[in-house]
Design a protein around this motif. Structure first.
Motif, PDB file in Angstrom:
ATOM      1  N   ALA A   1      -5.924   0.874  -9.676  1.00 50.66           N
ATOM      2  CA  ALA A   1      -5.683   0.683  -7.995  1.00 50.66           C
ATOM      3  C   ALA A   1      -5.406  -0.766  -7.659  1.00 50.66           C
ATOM      4  O   ALA A   1      -4.435  -1.017  -7.096  1.00 50.66           O
ATOM      5  CB  ALA A   1      -6.793   1.298  -7.398  1.00 50.66           C
ATOM      6  N   ARG A   2      -6.525  -1.730  -8.105  1.00 50.82           N
ATOM      7  CA  ARG A   2      -5.949  -3.156  -7.772  1.00 50.82           C
ATOM      8  C   ARG A   2      -4.897  -3.651  -8.323  1.00 50.82           C
ATOM      9  O   ARG A   2      -4.168  -4.377  -7.589  1.00 50.82           O
ATOM     10  CB  ARG A   2      -7.443  -3.908  -8.274  1.00 50.82           C
ATOM     11  N   LYS A   3      -4.525  -3.338  -9.485  1.00 51.23           N
ATOM     12  CA  LYS A   3      -3.281  -3.945 -10.195  1.00 51.23           C
ATOM     13  C   LYS A   3      -1.928  -3.401  -9.293  1.00 51.23           C
ATOM     14  O   LYS A   3      -1.101  -4.179  -8.966  1.00 51.23           O
ATOM     15  CB  LYS A   3      -3.077  -3.623 -11.666  1.00 51.23           C
ATOM     16  N   LYS A   4      -1.893  -1.947  -8.919  1.00 46.95           N
ATOM     17  CA  LYS A   4      -0.957  -1.427  -8.399  1.00 46.95           C
ATOM     18  C   LYS A   4      -0.906  -2.019  -6.898  1.00 46.95           C
ATOM     19  O   LYS A   4       0.167  -2.342  -6.399  1.00 46.95           O
ATOM     20  CB  LYS A   4      -1.164   0.238  -8.196  1.00 46.95           C
ATOM     21  N   ALA A   5      -2.089  -2.442  -5.953  1.00 49.69           N
ATOM     22  CA  ALA A   5      -1.898  -2.936  -4.753  1.00 49.69           C
ATOM     23  C   ALA A   5      -1.333  -4.244  -4.834  1.00 49.69           C
ATOM     24  O   ALA A   5      -0.460  -4.585  -4.040  1.00 49.69           O
ATOM     25  CB  ALA A   5      -3.399  -2.927  -4.269  1.00 49.69           C
ATOM     26  N   LEU A   6      -1.601  -5.055  -5.932  1.00 48.62           N
ATOM     27  CA  LEU A   6      -1.066  -6.398  -5.853  1.00 48.62           C
ATOM     28  C   LEU A   6       0.479  -6.321  -6.209  1.00 48.62           C
ATOM     29  O   LEU A   6       1.222  -7.316  -5.472  1.00 48.62           O
ATOM     30  CB  LEU A   6      -1.774  -7.247  -7.077  1.00 48.62           C
TER      31      LEU A   6
ATOM     32  N   CYS B   1     -13.385   7.010 -15.805  1.00 42.46           N
ATOM     33  CA  CYS B   1     -14.278   6.088 -15.521  1.00 42.46           C
ATOM     34  C   CYS B   1     -13.989   5.303 -14.319  1.00 42.46           C
ATOM     35  O   CYS B   1     -12.832   5.001 -13.917  1.00 42.46           O
ATOM     36  CB  CYS B   1     -14.309   4.913 -16.666  1.00 42.46           C
ATOM     37  N   PRO B   2     -14.936   4.978 -13.472  1.00 44.33           N
ATOM     38  CA  PRO B   2     -14.418   4.498 -12.152  1.00 44.33           C
ATOM     39  C   PRO B   2     -14.035   2.901 -12.303  1.00 44.33           C
ATOM     40  O   PRO B   2     -13.087   2.503 -11.363  1.00 44.33           O
ATOM     41  CB  PRO B   2     -15.732   4.507 -11.290  1.00 44.33           C
ATOM     42  N   VAL B   3     -14.468   2.244 -13.385  1.00 46.96           N
ATOM     43  CA  VAL B   3     -13.979   0.953 -13.466  1.00 46.96           C
ATOM     44  C   VAL B   3     -12.607   0.761 -13.679  1.00 46.96           C
ATOM     45  O   VAL B   3     -11.877   0.149 -13.242  1.00 46.96           O
ATOM     46  CB  VAL B   3     -15.007   0.442 -14.608  1.00 46.96           C
ATOM     47  N   VAL B   4     -12.106   1.627 -14.514  1.00 50.98           N
ATOM     48  CA  VAL B   4     -10.673   1.801 -15.028  1.00 50.98           C
ATOM     49  C   VAL B   4      -9.799   2.061 -13.721  1.00 50.98           C
ATOM     50  O   VAL B   4      -8.800   1.684 -13.675  1.00 50.98           O
ATOM     51  CB  VAL B   4     -10.493   2.795 -16.065  1.00 50.98           C
ATOM     52  N   VAL B   5     -10.379   3.109 -13.059  1.00 47.52           N
ATOM     53  CA  VAL B   5      -9.479   3.469 -12.011  1.00 47.52           C
ATOM     54  C   VAL B   5      -9.413   2.699 -10.806  1.00 47.52           C
ATOM     55  O   VAL B   5      -8.281   2.295 -10.324  1.00 47.52           O
ATOM     56  CB  VAL B   5     -10.125   4.970 -11.312  1.00 47.52           C
ATOM     57  N   LEU B   6     -10.442   1.639 -10.649  1.00 50.82           N
ATOM     58  CA  LEU B   6     -10.412   1.027  -9.653  1.00 50.82           C
ATOM     59  C   LEU B   6      -9.691  -0.483 -10.114  1.00 50.82           C
ATOM     60  O   LEU B   6      -8.816  -1.086  -9.303  1.00 50.82           O
ATOM     61  CB  LEU B   6     -11.794   0.116  -9.023  1.00 50.82           C
TER      62      LEU B   6
END
Length: 61
Positions: free
Chosen positions: A34-39, A26-31
């Motif tokens: 990705a945001r958590k990883k970037a933070l 799901c794009p929601v899960v992936v995004l």
């Protein structure tokens, strides 16, 4: 062109199917991942810069 694309190793769907629980493609899960990883990466970089500024860089022995 298909409706799915790849982000890393995960094939991401173009549109969310609104299933419960959300599927891994799901794009929601992936995004959100990705945001958590970037933070996390930004926090690690900021901590390293802070240590370097203080002259206490513990990564080098």
């Amino acid at each position: 062109m298909s409706g799915a694309r790849r982000v890393g190793k995960v094939k991401v769907k173009k549109k969310c199917c609104r299933s419960t629980p959300r599927c891994s493609s799901c794009p929601v899960v992936v995004l959100l991942k990705a945001r958590k990883k970037a933070l996390k990466k930004a926090a690690k970089k900021a901590a390293k810069q802070e240590r370097k500024k203080d002259g206490k860089d513990k990564t080098r022995s």
